[in-house]
Design a protein around this motif. Structure first.
Motif, mmCIF file in Angstrom:
data_model
loop_
_atom_site.group_PDB
_atom_site.id
_atom_site.type_symbol
_atom_site.label_atom_id
_atom_site.label_comp_id
_atom_site.label_asym_id
_atom_site.label_seq_id
_atom_site.Cartn_x
_atom_site.Cartn_y
_atom_site.Cartn_z
ATOM 1 N N SER A 1 -13.123 -35.823 12.081
ATOM 2 C CA SER A 1 -11.955 -34.917 11.947
ATOM 3 C C SER A 1 -12.189 -34.342 10.937
ATOM 4 N N GLU B 1 -10.505 -24.441 24.551
ATOM 5 C CA GLU B 1 -11.057 -26.056 24.427
ATOM 6 C C GLU B 1 -10.130 -26.452 23.179
ATOM 7 N N LYS B 2 -9.807 -25.886 21.923
ATOM 8 C CA LYS B 2 -9.260 -26.494 20.843
ATOM 9 C C LYS B 2 -9.469 -24.724 20.144
ATOM 10 N N CYS B 3 -8.498 -24.810 19.222
ATOM 11 C CA CYS B 3 -7.617 -23.637 18.473
ATOM 12 C C CYS B 3 -7.157 -24.424 16.899
ATOM 13 N N ALA B 4 -7.923 -23.689 16.223
ATOM 14 C CA ALA B 4 -7.453 -23.817 14.543
ATOM 15 C C ALA B 4 -7.363 -22.943 13.510
ATOM 16 N N GLU C 1 -18.513 -32.563 9.796
ATOM 17 C CA GLU C 1 -18.529 -32.671 10.835
ATOM 18 C C GLU C 1 -19.897 -31.641 11.791
ATOM 19 N N ASP D 1 -1.704 -22.646 16.510
ATOM 20 C CA ASP D 1 -3.006 -22.778 16.857
ATOM 21 C C ASP D 1 -2.418 -23.812 18.004
ATOM 22 N N GLU E 1 -15.484 -25.213 11.374
ATOM 23 C CA GLU E 1 -14.884 -26.025 12.349
ATOM 24 C C GLU E 1 -14.769 -25.934 13.922
ATOM 25 N N SER E 2 -15.711 -25.110 14.101
ATOM 26 C CA SER E 2 -16.493 -24.641 15.720
ATOM 27 C C SER E 2 -17.515 -25.164 16.040
ATOM 28 N N CYS F 1 -10.351 -19.809 18.369
ATOM 29 C CA CYS F 1 -10.616 -20.880 19.351
ATOM 30 C C CYS F 1 -11.570 -20.482 20.402
ATOM 31 N N ARG F 2 -11.873 -21.905 20.559
ATOM 32 C CA ARG F 2 -13.080 -22.271 21.204
ATOM 33 C C ARG F 2 -12.781 -22.166 22.474
#
Length: 450
Positions: free
Chosen positions: A428, A86-89, A446, A64, A229-230, A105-106
């Motif tokens: 979270s 912006e975010k990866c998970a 979330e 990530d 998650e996104s 990834c967002r």
């Protein structure tokens, strides 16, 4: 094209020596300028796919820590578009060999000038995922190019077919057509009946070396996690379980031959995107929708009593939201005390499911709010229930006696056991129950999760 990274192959084979040099991949071809534009380079070490204007899907084993996403024909080409995610998970049990090799990834803003290749879902999965089905693989990985400067990092594609299914994975390719190192995370794609394209799998792993076919994680099995998650609906034509549920975004997909494009990455030109989809049901109705949805809280029941221990009781909240127009877009439920909101959680897509909460002894009041895809909003009637005490009877029922309960008091949500709370419902956390009591409530879900 795409195999996993060498370390994964070593782990799988139980080897301790370095893996053999990649074998040539036969049958692949270099993608022309702007060709297959939804296939991107993930940090220069893996490949990925734009499955939503703001979401890139790739493989969990890539990690990530992604410094950038590049829309380009070659990783180091001057003509490229670079976006810092912006975010990866990565999936909590993401791994090769188990069909869970999912990551995303967002992006900070939607990519609106590239027609996406969304996940294959619902009836599309049932009709398209068969042995012998023609598929296209695209990625930036190793190739059999005789020029050592062009072996890696150039986008290539190959047309092959599904060879077998194993557990939750699909095997694609053979000794002459397939994927290689660096293609990990890249897509396996199919073209559905209306000519538009879908991503149906993520390149995961294979034997050491290349040219032996590869295993792919089936993307539709990771959709629910990606959306949770996104916080983004990546299946605009279906719900997260594959049911037909078209929205205004059910369209605008890559169509025709995405490999035949032209221009530069500032203004790629290709076939116009698809119109509204109807692959698994009727097309989305564009007629004006002025009627709000209906919404009511089903559980806990109004006037109900729930007995538990001294620390309270664990209860799930069930909300029903129905819409006769474009469909319900999101549902929010709140724990309220008069005009004060103690806790709220929003589910951004059907089916509307919320994690259980732990309520302390006392009386509790809930309300729900639903918004349809046309923006019409409605709130439910409030319901009151008791934990270890009797609740007042609903207005339409005769009271059976004086209530022995006392209203519970609480502050704004506080930090829970494993996640930070927020009055907006964002946290979270995951599915672990939150606690609501005299000390406030802790969030563990979330915002917008499905």
């Amino acid at each position: 094209m795409v195999l996993p990274v060498a370390a994964l192959c070593l782990a799988l084979a139980g080897l301790t020596a370095p893996p053999p040099a990649p074998q040539p991949i036969l049958g692949g071809a270099v993608v022309p300028a702007c060709g297959w534009p939804t296939v991107v380079s993930v940090g220069g070490f893996c490949s990925g796919t734009l499955i939503h204007p703001q979401v890139v899907a790739y493989a969990a084993h890539c990690g990530d820590e992604v410094p950038w996403i590049r829309f380009t024909d070659a990783i180091e080409a001057a003509d490229r578009r670079e976006v810092v995610p912006e975010k990866c998970a990565v999936h909590p049990i993401g791994s090769y060999g188990f069909g869970t090799d999912f990551a995303f990834c967002r992006l900070p803003a939607p990519i609106t000038d590239i027609a996406i290749t969304p996940p294959l879902m619902g009836c599309e999965v049932e009709s398209m995922l068969t042995i012998g089905q023609a598929v296209t693989l695209v990625g930036f990985g190793d190739s059999d190019d005789p020029d050592p400067e062009k072996v890696y990092g150039i986008k290539r594609f190959v047309e092959t077919q599904i060879s077998a299914f194993s557990w939750d994975e699909v095997f694609v390719g053979d000794a002459t057509e397939g994927a290689c190192y660096g293609d990990s995370g890249g897509p396996a794609m199919v073209q559905v009946a209306d000519g538009s394209w879908r991503s149906f799998a993520v390149t995961s792993w294979g034997k050491p070396g290349c040219g032996a076919g590869n295993y792919f994680s089936l993307l539709h099995r990771g959709v629910d996690w990606i959306e949770t998650e996104s916080g983004i609906d990546v299946t605009p034509c279906h719900d997260s379980l594959g049911g037909w549920d078209p929205s205004p975004a059910c369209g605008g997909f890559a169509v025709g031959d995405p490999g035949l494009a032209s221009g530069s990455w500032d203004s790629c030109a290709g076939d116009p995107p698809s119109g509204l989809g109807a692959s698994c049901g009727v097309v989305f109705d564009e007629a004006a929708d002025i009627t709000p949805p209906s919404v009511k809280i089903l559980e806990p029941g109004d006037g109900s009593r729930h007995n538990g221990g001294a620390d309270g009781v664990l209860l799930a909240v069930a909300v029903e939201a129905l819409d006769v127009g474009w469909g319900t877009d999101k549902v929010t439920f709140r724990v309220v005390d008069g005009d004060k909101t103690l806790f709220e959680n929003t589910d951004g897509g059907a089916p509307f499911v919320f994690p259980a909460l732990k309520f302390a002894t006392g009386l509790w009041t809930l309300e729900a709010e639903a918004v349809d895809r046309a923006g019409n909003m409605v709130r439910s009637e409030r319901i009151t229930f008791g934990v270890n005490v009797d609740a007042p009877a609903p207005p339409n029922e005769a009271s059976t006696g004086d209530s022995t309960g006392e209203p519970a008091t609480g502050d704004a949500p506080t930090m829970g056991e494993a996640g930070e709370s927020s009055a907006s419902g964002e946290s979270s956390g995951g599915d672990t129950a939150s606690e609501i009591g005299d000390d406030g409530c802790g969030c563990r879900s979330e915002s917008g999760s499905r």
